[in-house]
Design a protein around this motif. Structure first.
Motif, mmCIF file in Angstrom:
data_model
loop_
_atom_site.group_PDB
_atom_site.id
_atom_site.type_symbol
_atom_site.label_atom_id
_atom_site.label_comp_id
_atom_site.label_asym_id
_atom_site.label_seq_id
_atom_site.Cartn_x
_atom_site.Cartn_y
_atom_site.Cartn_z
ATOM 1 N N SER A 338 0.917 -1.250 -0.057
ATOM 2 C CA SER A 338 -0.027 0.017 -0.055
ATOM 3 C C SER A 338 0.816 1.308 0.252
ATOM 4 C CB SER A 338 -1.029 0.184 1.267
ATOM 5 O OG SER A 338 -1.625 -1.052 1.516
ATOM 6 N N HIS A 364 0.237 2.021 -5.983
ATOM 7 C CA HIS A 364 -1.110 2.167 -6.544
ATOM 8 C C HIS A 364 -0.993 2.519 -8.047
ATOM 9 C CE1 HIS A 364 -5.124 3.617 -7.600
ATOM 10 N NE2 HIS A 364 -4.608 4.712 -7.912
ATOM 11 N N VAL A 370 -5.455 -2.345 -3.338
ATOM 12 C CA VAL A 370 -5.504 -3.017 -2.010
ATOM 13 C C VAL A 370 -6.686 -2.929 -1.320
ATOM 14 C CG1 VAL A 370 -4.130 -3.368 0.308
ATOM 15 C CG2 VAL A 370 -2.697 -2.721 -1.861
ATOM 16 N N PRO A 372 -7.174 -3.140 2.204
ATOM 17 C CA PRO A 372 -6.516 -3.332 3.492
ATOM 18 C C PRO A 372 -6.893 -4.023 4.526
ATOM 19 C CG PRO A 372 -6.907 -0.926 3.401
ATOM 20 C CD PRO A 372 -7.691 -1.716 2.079
ATOM 21 N N GLY A 379 -8.304 2.449 4.576
ATOM 22 C CA GLY A 379 -9.047 1.887 3.403
ATOM 23 C C GLY A 379 -9.968 3.059 2.887
ATOM 24 N N GLU A 447 -11.454 -0.577 -5.217
ATOM 25 C CA GLU A 447 -10.471 -1.520 -5.589
ATOM 26 C C GLU A 447 -10.731 -2.526 -6.885
ATOM 27 O OE1 GLU A 447 -7.463 -0.533 -4.425
ATOM 28 O OE2 GLU A 447 -8.483 0.905 -3.068
#
Ligand SMILES: Nc1ncnc2c1ncn2[C@@H]1O[C@H](COP(=O)(O)OP(=O)(O)OP(=O)(O)O)[C@@H](O)[C@H]1O
Ligand SMILES: [Mg+2]
Lengths: 534, 390
Positions: A338, A364, A370, A372, A379, A447
């Motif tokens: 991350s 990213h 991710v 998380p 997140g 995501e």
């Protein structure tokens, strides 16, 4: 319903808790709609329901955290007012919350004494933490700071905090979503003892049907704020519960995973499910290019080694399940991917290009999505709207010349909200006001919608109801079919066995074994997770 | 009252819809706030009246003087606007830093440095007036940014809290500015004859002044307020609508999530801090160029501090900052007039301070209440989580 019980004259037969017509509205949303619920003294009562069904809201009213719009609460036959959590505490109600209420900067024992009157006594508290830990199988070092703990360990601290005062009514809001199977079983045996030997009462919220069936005496099912069914646990089965909860039948495969039916999962011949067969086809190693390669990763935080020579390859179109006991470096791995922390040594490569670790946004941009471990921490932004959270990492895609287009943010949000069945009053609702499972769905939706090259999903089904798990499962599978390399981090073997093509076992910050899904041998897997060579 | 029996029973209240509930909640929140303002202003006015009476003047004439000085004539209104403009500019910068979760409280220092840099450029740079003016204004902003930049470097490099460094830098800036106006090679005044040299700079040539609108007896004011309002629009739009503002908000509300999404605290937080310094520096430059026309150590009249206060009262909302800044500007203008009527200057300062407090108090009180409530809730939660006391 069941009003005849309410007028019970003596305390002996009066139910521990009785809720009459409890109602709570948030604007136009009715979170709890005329809920009647009776829990006799000395039983474990399960509360089931889809994400956003109103379970947390209901128990928060019992705890005085949310004020009710209508209805009555009776404890032991007595009508009570619970204006705030202090009153609830006085009435003997304790709760373990769905989301942590720990102070990260403080140590475990400090967190345990937090909010108590008088001077804290370190030695006594530490001893207490240890003894409760031993008694209930919730071991945790009282001197460690909470921020260094894994999610599972944090949950243990929460439970210890709650148990140490022997509440008469114990409410657990999804306590096991972060515990391993073995840990939850232990917890349930503790709860059982507490109920049978000490005559206390437990309300247990869970999305895991097997747990509910295992642990409870009665179960209440909520849908959209209403009670839709109440059953004696012995008279029902998982299929009925799932149907009542979701309002439709679930696919066998998902049901098996959600129900923790390990045997059925390990032996594929038990299933004729097409999805399963697809997954058991042997996979030609070289057919898929390596998307992510981590080589010899070392990382320590404040002197504690987290990753110790971890090497891992993820191939396009494959789901790799990272099996392991919580606290063996999964969190650090997630954080590295991350861009939150840099590696001490070792490399992370995407499509053969080495990435500078720890630099904001690098992972990213390289195409690593991710989900998380702790959604609240990295997140999502709780104080921004659902729509904004859904475009968080890709604002540029909804902007022209540096200016964000509200209509495009909204359109994107509406699409994802519908697609992922996120229950929210509107796209502009602050993330904070969503139910726990729906916050999760927002992160998942974002995501997955980015169509990354690599998707790291840490405990993707945590806190989701069975219906949502089904959708999630399909989504991850579809992602792999689209050529995304998926890393599934989980402590639950069922989840890993359901989804993965490959399984890698992590232990003490390194990969100690790898096997193909078809070759899985549960015993060997268990031994590797425990650190034994196999 | 007694005729209720003869009337038909009032219709049952409609089942509250979402809208009705929201309106009710709004009223429940707004009403105590209004009451709080009334009480707080009432107490402040009483206190102020008592103070003024102690000096022998009549409170009523003091009120009249405040009104005279701030609103009564077009010229007074112009003065209020002139006083409000730098406060608003400082407040805008504060809003930007706050959005990124950084608390710059050194605007006073950044403003002084900005003023000094502006004066230096305006006095020493050769060339056509307007060009020099523009360069000097930009220089002032850069000076303020530099001063905030020191705090930014210390924060991102060594982790020293911005609140502390920006505050300490205020004291250093005061020394620097005083030094500048007492050095003959730098800013100190050059008198033709050997008179006593005050610690101040030469008067700027008139072509390096900020444009002024209107003539004295009528409405007249420096262009600073116009610039300030334009900046308000820009800042509001950028914070609300731009991707930059979006990222800044993310950073301010959740660092980890922002980092994951590629928002670097160093780049975005650093920029926000520099910008807030630049705004303060620009305000200082505009104070020299638009009003004083020469550098003096006391030029700021605490505008940096008050600008910070404006931002706080406006809850770091640039649009709200406009009326708040104008209110503060009126107090300043009226206070000046009150002093000229013979009420001692320190009483005037105390009176304006009391009025400011009265305005700041309600939101601060609410904040305090909320903090207490949160703390109590946290405590209660912790207690409740562990069940009933044994
Ligand atoms: N503070 C709030 N403001 C507005 N709406 C809220 C608030 N809290 C909860 N809600 C809404 O109430 C409904 C019920 O939420 P609740 O948290 O009780 O669900 P839940 O059954 O616990 O779900 P989950 O399994 O996802 O945790 C949801 O639709 C949610 O959006
Ligand atoms: Mg919940």
């Amino acid at each position: 319903m069941q009003t005849q019980h309410a007028e019970a004259p003596s305390g002996r037969t009066a139910p521990a808790v009785e809720l009459r017509g409890l109602t709570k509205r948030y604007g136009s949303i009715v979170a709890c709609d005329d809920v009647h619920l009776t829990v006799p003294q000395g039983e474990i009562h399960g509360l089931l329901g889809q994400n956003g069904a109103g379970k947390s809201t209901l128990v928060k009213m019992l705890l005085g955290l949310v004020s009710r719009d209508a209805g009555q609460i009776l404890l032991g036959g007595r009508s009570v007012e619970i204006p705030d959590p202090l009153a609830a505490a006085e009435l003997g109600i304790g709760m373990v919350h769905q989301h942590f209420s720990l102070v990260n900067e403080l140590t475990v024992w400090e967190n345990v004494t937090l909010g108590e009157p008088g001077r804290p006594d370190p030695a006594r508290t530490k001893a207490l933490v240890r003894s409760i830990g031993e008694r209930y199988g919730l071991t945790v070092d009282p001197d460690v700071r909470v921020e260094e703990l894994s999610t599972g360990e944090r949950q243990r601290v929460e439970i210890i905090k709650c148990l140490r005062r022997d509440p008469n009514l114990l409410i657990l809001d999804e306590p096991t979503s972060v515990l391993t199977l073995a840990e939850s079983r232990e917890l349930f045996s503790v709860l059982r003892r507490v109920v049978q030997d000490e005559g206390r009462t437990v309300i247990l919220i869970s999305h895991k049907l097997d747990e509910i069936l295992d642990a409870t005496d009665h179960v209440t099912i909520m849908r959209s704020g209403r009670v839709v069914a109440q059953r004696a646990t012995c008279d029902t089965d998982e299929r009925e519960l799932a149907r009542e909860m979701v309002g439709r039948e679930l696919s066998k495969w998902v049901a098996a995973s959600a129900l923790g039916d390990l045997d059925r999962l390990v032996d594929p011949s038990h299933s004729t499910d097409a999805a399963m067969l697809d997954r058991t086809e042997s996979i030609d190693e070289d057919r898929f290019p390596v998307r992510l390669r981590i080589t010899d990763a070392y990382l320590s935080e404040e002197g504690r080694p987290q990753l110790q020579g971890l090497s891992l390859e993820l191939r396009a179109g494959e789901i790799t399940g990272l099996a392991g006991i919580e606290g063996n470096g999964q969190r650090a791995l997630g954080d590295v991917l991350s861009s939150l922390i840099p590696l001490d040594s070792g490399t992370v490569e995407v499509d053969g290009v080495a990435l500078p670790t720890g630099r904001p946004g690098v992972m990213h941009r390289a195409g690593i999505g991710v989900i998380p471990e702790d959604r609240h921490q990295s997140g999502c932004v709780l104080d921004m709207s659902v729509a904004e959270n859904l475009v968080m990492s890709t604002v540029n895609s909804v902007a022209t010349r540096g200016m964000v287009s509200r209509s495009r943010i909204r359109a994107n949000a509406e699409r994802l909200i519908e697609q992922f069945e996120i229950s929210t009053p509107s796209p502009d609702t602050p993330m904070r006001q969503l139910s726990g499972g729906n916050q999760q769905k927002v992160v998942l939706a974002r995501e997955l919608s980015l169509d990354p090259k690599i998707l790291v999903a840490a405990y993707p089904t945590r806190g989701l109801d069975v219906g949502a798990i089904e959708y999630m499962t399909q989504q991850l599978h579809a992602a792999a079919n689209r050529g995304i390399a998926v890393l599934l981090i989980s402590t639950e073997l069922e989840e890993i066995l359901t989804l993965s093509h490959h399984i890698a076992v992590i232990h003490r910050g390194a990969i100690v074994g790898r096997m193909r899904r078809v070759d899985v041998d549960a015993e060997r897997l268990g031994m590797m997770m425990g650190g034994q060579a196999a | 009252m007694s005729d209720t029996a003869t009337r038909p029973a009032p219709p049952a209240p409609p089942k509250s819809t979402g809208v009705a509930v929201t309106t009710a909640i709004w009223w429940r929140r707004a009403l105590p706030m209004a009451a709080l303002y009334a009480v707080s202003l009432g107490i402040a006015l009483t206190l102020a009246a008592l103070l003024v009476m102690m000096t022998g003047a009549s409170p009523w004439s003091a009120v009249e003087a405040l009104y005279e000085g701030s609103l009564a004539s077009p010229a007074a209104i112009g003065l209020s606007l002139d006083k409000a403009a730098p406060l608003l500019i400082v407040a805008l910068g504060t809003c930007i830093a706050a959005r990124a979760g950084l608390f710059n409280i050194g605007q006073e220092g950044q403003l002084l440095i900005g003023a000094a840099v502006f004066t230096t450029i305006a006095l020493f740079m050769p060339g056509p007036g307007p060009l020099v003016l523009i360069v000097a204004l930009i220089g002032g902003a850069l000076g303020g940014a530099f001063w905030a930049g020191i705090a930014a470097v210390l924060y991102f490099w060594r982790g020293i809290p911005v609140v502390i460094t920006t505050l300490l830098l205020v004291y250093i800036s005061a020394q620097v500015v005083f030094y500048s106006v007492s050095q003959s090679w730098w800013l100190q005044e050059h008198l033709p004859t050997g008179g006593v040299m005050a610690p101040q700079s030469d008067l700027l040539p008139e072509d390096r002044w900020l444009p002024h609108f209107g003539e004295y007896p009528g409405l007249n004011f420096a262009s600073t307020i116009v610039i300030a309002l334009v900046l308000t629009v820009i800042v509001t739009v950028m914070l609300r609508r731009s991707t930059w503002g979006f990222r800044l908000r993310m950073l301010g509300m959740n660092r980890s999530a922002a980092r994951r999404a590629g928002v670097s605290a160093l780049v975005f937080g650093g920029t926000a801090l520099l910008l807030s310094g630049a705004f303060a520096g620009f305000a200082g430059a505009a104070m020299v160029g638009g009003g004083n026309h020469r550098m003096q150590p006391g030029i700021s009249e605490n505008s940096g501090w008050d600008g910070l206060l404006v931002a706080l009262v406006a809850r770091e909302n640039p649009v709200l900052a406009v009326p708040v800044a104008i209110f503060f500007g009126m107090l300043r203008a009226g206070g000046g007039f009150l002093a000229s009527t013979g009420v001692p200057r320190y009483i005037v300062d105390v009176v304006t301070a009391i009025l400011v407090l009265a305005v700041v108090f309600p939101p601060a009180f609410r904040l305090y209440q909320r903090q207490i409530a949160t703390r109590r809730q946290a405590k209660a939660l912790a207690a409740a989580t562990s069940g009933a006391a044994a």
